[in-house]
Design a protein around this motif. Structure first.
Motif, PDB file in Angstrom:
ATOM      1  N   VAL A 501       0.896  -0.968   0.154  1.00  0.00           N
ATOM      2  CA  VAL A 501       0.063   0.124   0.078  1.00  0.00           C
ATOM      3  C   VAL A 501       0.879   1.126   0.124  1.00  0.00           C
ATOM      4  O   VAL A 501       0.709   2.159  -0.809  1.00  0.00           O
ATOM      5  N   GLN A 502       1.924   1.160   0.988  1.00  0.00           N
ATOM      6  CA  GLN A 502       2.843   2.331   0.880  1.00  0.00           C
ATOM      7  C   GLN A 502       3.480   2.895  -0.534  1.00  0.00           C
ATOM      8  O   GLN A 502       3.643   3.786  -0.811  1.00  0.00           O
ATOM      9  N   GLU A 503       3.980   1.569  -0.899  1.00  0.00           N
ATOM     10  CA  GLU A 503       4.869   1.619  -2.370  1.00  0.00           C
ATOM     11  C   GLU A 503       3.914   2.329  -3.555  1.00  0.00           C
ATOM     12  O   GLU A 503       4.289   3.119  -4.142  1.00  0.00           O
ATOM     13  N   VAL A 504       2.537   1.685  -3.359  1.00  0.00           N
ATOM     14  CA  VAL A 504       1.663   2.330  -4.616  1.00  0.00           C
ATOM     15  C   VAL A 504       1.279   3.788  -4.093  1.00  0.00           C
ATOM     16  O   VAL A 504       1.201   4.674  -5.062  1.00  0.00           O
ATOM     17  N   VAL A 505       1.159   4.068  -2.914  1.00  0.00           N
ATOM     18  CA  VAL A 505       0.690   5.710  -2.538  1.00  0.00           C
ATOM     19  C   VAL A 505       1.840   6.427  -3.027  1.00  0.00           C
ATOM     20  O   VAL A 505       1.610   7.510  -3.486  1.00  0.00           O
ATOM     21  N   GLU A 506       3.184   6.135  -2.502  1.00  0.00           N
ATOM     22  CA  GLU A 506       4.230   6.943  -3.054  1.00  0.00           C
ATOM     23  C   GLU A 506       4.474   6.933  -4.534  1.00  0.00           C
ATOM     24  O   GLU A 506       4.917   7.888  -5.055  1.00  0.00           O
ATOM     25  N   ALA A 507       4.335   5.927  -5.056  1.00  0.00           N
ATOM     26  CA  ALA A 507       4.359   5.702  -6.511  1.00  0.00           C
ATOM     27  C   ALA A 507       3.474   6.601  -7.270  1.00  0.00           C
ATOM     28  O   ALA A 507       3.727   7.504  -8.401  1.00  0.00           O
ATOM     29  N   CYS A 508       2.263   6.765  -6.707  1.00  0.00           N
ATOM     30  CA  CYS A 508       1.046   7.726  -7.190  1.00  0.00           C
ATOM     31  C   CYS A 508       1.311   8.969  -6.731  1.00  0.00           C
ATOM     32  O   CYS A 508       0.061   9.921  -6.790  1.00  0.00           O
ATOM     33  N   HIS A 509       2.198   9.495  -5.836  1.00  0.00           N
ATOM     34  CA  HIS A 509       2.482  10.697  -5.085  1.00  0.00           C
ATOM     35  C   HIS A 509       1.318  11.012  -4.346  1.00  0.00           C
ATOM     36  O   HIS A 509       0.951  12.266  -4.479  1.00  0.00           O
ATOM     37  N   GLY A 510       0.925  10.271  -3.611  1.00  0.00           N
ATOM     38  CA  GLY A 510      -0.254  10.487  -2.641  1.00  0.00           C
ATOM     39  C   GLY A 510       0.544  10.485  -1.310  1.00  0.00           C
ATOM     40  O   GLY A 510       1.712  10.550  -1.132  1.00  0.00           O
ATOM     41  N   ALA A 511      -0.477  10.693  -0.202  1.00  0.00           N
ATOM     42  CA  ALA A 511       0.069  10.670   1.088  1.00  0.00           C
ATOM     43  C   ALA A 511      -0.839   9.706   1.951  1.00  0.00           C
ATOM     44  O   ALA A 511      -2.230   9.670   1.611  1.00  0.00           O
ATOM     45  N   ILE A 512      -0.325   9.012   2.829  1.00  0.00           N
ATOM     46  CA  ILE A 512      -1.208   8.285   3.951  1.00  0.00           C
ATOM     47  C   ILE A 512      -0.910   8.456   5.128  1.00  0.00           C
ATOM     48  O   ILE A 512       0.150   8.801   5.834  1.00  0.00           O
ATOM     49  N   ARG A 513      -1.833   8.467   6.013  1.00  0.00           N
ATOM     50  CA  ARG A 513      -1.939   9.004   7.437  1.00  0.00           C
ATOM     51  C   ARG A 513      -2.691   7.948   8.229  1.00  0.00           C
ATOM     52  O   ARG A 513      -3.900   7.278   7.785  1.00  0.00           O
ATOM     53  N   VAL A 514      -2.314   7.282   9.460  1.00  0.00           N
ATOM     54  CA  VAL A 514      -3.045   6.516  10.268  1.00  0.00           C
ATOM     55  C   VAL A 514      -3.278   7.003  11.520  1.00  0.00           C
ATOM     56  O   VAL A 514      -2.740   7.818  12.282  1.00  0.00           O
ATOM     57  N   GLU A 515      -4.666   6.683  12.078  1.00  0.00           N
ATOM     58  CA  GLU A 515      -4.934   7.089  13.447  1.00  0.00           C
ATOM     59  C   GLU A 515      -5.776   5.800  14.106  1.00  0.00           C
ATOM     60  O   GLU A 515      -6.501   5.083  13.317  1.00  0.00           O
ATOM     61  N   SER A 516      -4.862   5.490  15.242  1.00  0.00           N
ATOM     62  CA  SER A 516      -5.524   4.177  15.876  1.00  0.00           C
ATOM     63  C   SER A 516      -5.598   4.516  17.327  1.00  0.00           C
ATOM     64  O   SER A 516      -4.662   5.281  17.911  1.00  0.00           O
ATOM     65  N   GLU A 517      -6.309   3.669  18.033  1.00  0.00           N
ATOM     66  CA  GLU A 517      -6.583   3.632  19.410  1.00  0.00           C
ATOM     67  C   GLU A 517      -7.001   2.469  19.794  1.00  0.00           C
ATOM     68  O   GLU A 517      -7.674   1.779  19.486  1.00  0.00           O
TER      69      GLU A 517
END
Length: 537
Positions: A501-517
């Protein structure tokens, strides 16, 4: 094979360097020598002037002129001064009438001073240096007034230096510089020889003409490749790009050479490899429309130092089209399997109700599940027009239903069929892995409410996507490692989904953020901006 004529390049380098060194040293010698001689001249004049002023204040000198009588003491004093004081060849002591009370030649004592510059002293001028030829052949003379304690002028002191002494001093300076020049020339020859050997070694023993020929041959080979090659230096300037690479990223090859990477190809992240030194393989790149490019990117090293990076582009457009077709079939098969399994379960429920004599409840059950399916599938098909993404959500909805998990598509979701933000397989990779992660997490929690909410919102300049679950959450320690390949809390053989997922996001010049509790759930937020397009593409 090494060129036998390699000695000629060594001789050329040695001769050019030697001529350059000698010319530089000769020019430096002339300039520095002239400056040094002027400085020596000034220092010499200042020295004899100070000596004259100092002697004019000696009490014995003052008493001699006051008494107007030569004494053995003054002769002994000034003889010693002539010998001991550096750069002094003669001393003369005379009164206001020019009568000499001390001179280098004893026969001159008592006679009149024959110079002319003493008139400046008699006219009231203080100590000075004269460049005119002085007595006894002196080339430079310093004059200083001799005064009584009350300031009355008694006479003058002359301190001089012969022309031969000054010439000897100058020749010593010239000789010193010549020796320095010869030593520097010898060192220059040695360094030139070592430099020529180093250059020869760097050319692998080849003559420049032979090296140029080999370079041109290899250039032609690289230009003939179907794979694109793009190389940058440590300053992110493009140092090489072949025709295939220029065609794939849509730039003019000649104009791109020597330019900054991001000025030519703004979407590139090749500079990241040059900065980190970590190679990247099979990276998906945004290129010309309707082209799918994979790149391998490696740092260029010189010893232990990173001096740039190179990317090798492979056009996988046809392979991608085939993969998209296969991916669609796979997900349709998965959807059919899930539907078949769910359909058999529902048939068993209906059959059971009929067998126990509850036809009314069987009818209600059929109507209820029909309405639910219509609402769920209808919402997905209405909101998600991209076939691969829709098929994936349908299949995952059925899979979640089998596991007692509710998969919800946010009713504000919208995704067009020709969405420019992501290729079709990117939706499959991102949504598939994030939903599977959420399913795994929910299967590990005993909580009653098990829901996964998916939202896909396409806007004019941005695509926002998030996947939210009510699972056990992710600890802060795990969040720091979750995108590393091979890291997983689910046992061995896992830990690739989030990395993909991270590789696809970077290749498509996107950003990913995670919020978890912990104990509440986890949400993945992904954003993608509209890709830049070039004029004329």
């Amino acid at each position: 094979m090494k060129d036998r004529s390699s000695k000629s390049i060594r001789a050329q380098i040695l001769s050019v360097n030697l001529v350059g060194i000698l010319l530089t040293l000769g020019l430096a010698l002339v300039i520095t020598l002239g400056f040094t001689l002027r400085q020596d001249r000034r220092a010499l004049d200042e020295n004899i002037r100070n000596s004259a002023m100092l002697l004019a204040q000696v009490p014995e000198v003052v008493r001699t002129l006051e008494n107007q009588q030569e004494s053995p003491a003054i002769k002994e004093l000034l003889d010693a001064a002539t010998v001991r004081i550096r750069d002094i060849d003669l001393i003369i002591l005379a009164d206001l009438n020019g009568i000499q009370y001390y001179a280098p030649d004893q026969e001159m004592v008592g006679t009149a001073y024959v110079g002319k510059d003493q008139k400046r002293i008699l006219d009231g001028e203080e100590a000075f240096v004269s460049d005119d030829t002085g007595p006894a052949g002196a080339d430079h003379c310093a004059y200083a007034p001799v005064r009584a304690k009350d300031g009355t002028l008694l006479g003058f002191v002359v301190v001089g230096i012969y022309a031969r002494s000054y010439a000897a001093s100058a020749w010593h300076t010239v000789l010193r510089f010549v020796l320095i020049t010869l030593a520097a020339g010898a060192v220059g020859v040695l360094l030139s020889f070592k430099l020529s050997n180093r250059i020869k070694a760097s050319l692998l023993g080849y003559e420049p003409s032979r090296l140029v020929q080999l370079f041109q041959q290899r250039e032609e080979v690289l230009e003939a490749l179907e794979e694109g090659i793009l190389a940058i230096d440590s300053a992110n300037n493009i140092i090489y790009i072949n025709r295939a690479a220029a065609r794939m990223i849509g730039v003019d090859r000649e104009q791109a050479m020597g330019q900054q990477l991001h000025a030519v190809y703004p979407a590139s992240t090749l500079d990241r490899v040059a900065a980190s030194g970590v190679p990247e393989y099979n990276v998906s790149l945004s290129s010309r429309p309707k082209m799918y490019i994979l790149a391998d990117r490696m740092p260029i090293r010189e010893g232990q130092k990173i001096i740039g990076a190179v990317a090798i582009f492979r056009n996988r457009t046809e392979v991608r089209k085939l993969a998209e077709n296969l991916t669609g079939v796979r997900h349709m098969v998965e959807a059919m399997r899930a539907y078949t399994h769910e359909f058999m379960n529902k048939l068993h429920v209906i059959l059971g109700l009929l067998q126990i004599g509850e036809p009314q409840r069987a009818e209600e059950y059929i109507m209820n599940i029909t309405q639910i399916q219509r609402e769920v599938i209808g919402l997905i098909m209405e909101r998600i027009q991209e076939p691969s993404a829709a098929a994936l959500l349908v299949g995952k909805t059925s899979r979640c239903a089998e596991l007692g998990i509710r998969l919800i598509l946010d009713n504000r979701s919208h995704l067009s069929k020709e969405c420019p933000f992501l290729p079709a397989d990117a939706y499959v990779t991102i949504l598939g892995n994030l939903i599977e992660n959420a399913i795994d997490g929910l299967n590990q929690t005993p909580r009653g409410l098990k829901e996964i909410t998916v939202s896909i919102r396409e806007e004019a300049e941005e695509l926002r996507l998030y996947v939210d679950d009510t699972g056990p959450g992710i600890s802060p320690e795990a969040q720091k490692l979750m995108f590393q390949r091979g890291f997983s809390t689910k046992g061995p053989g896992r830990g690739t989904g989030l990395k993909l997922v991270q590789e696809v996001v970077e290749a498509c010049h996107g950003a990913i953020r995670v919020e978890s509790e912990l104990g509440i759930g986890t949400t993945f937020f992904l954003t993608f901006n509209r890709p830049m397009t070039r004029e004329g593409e």
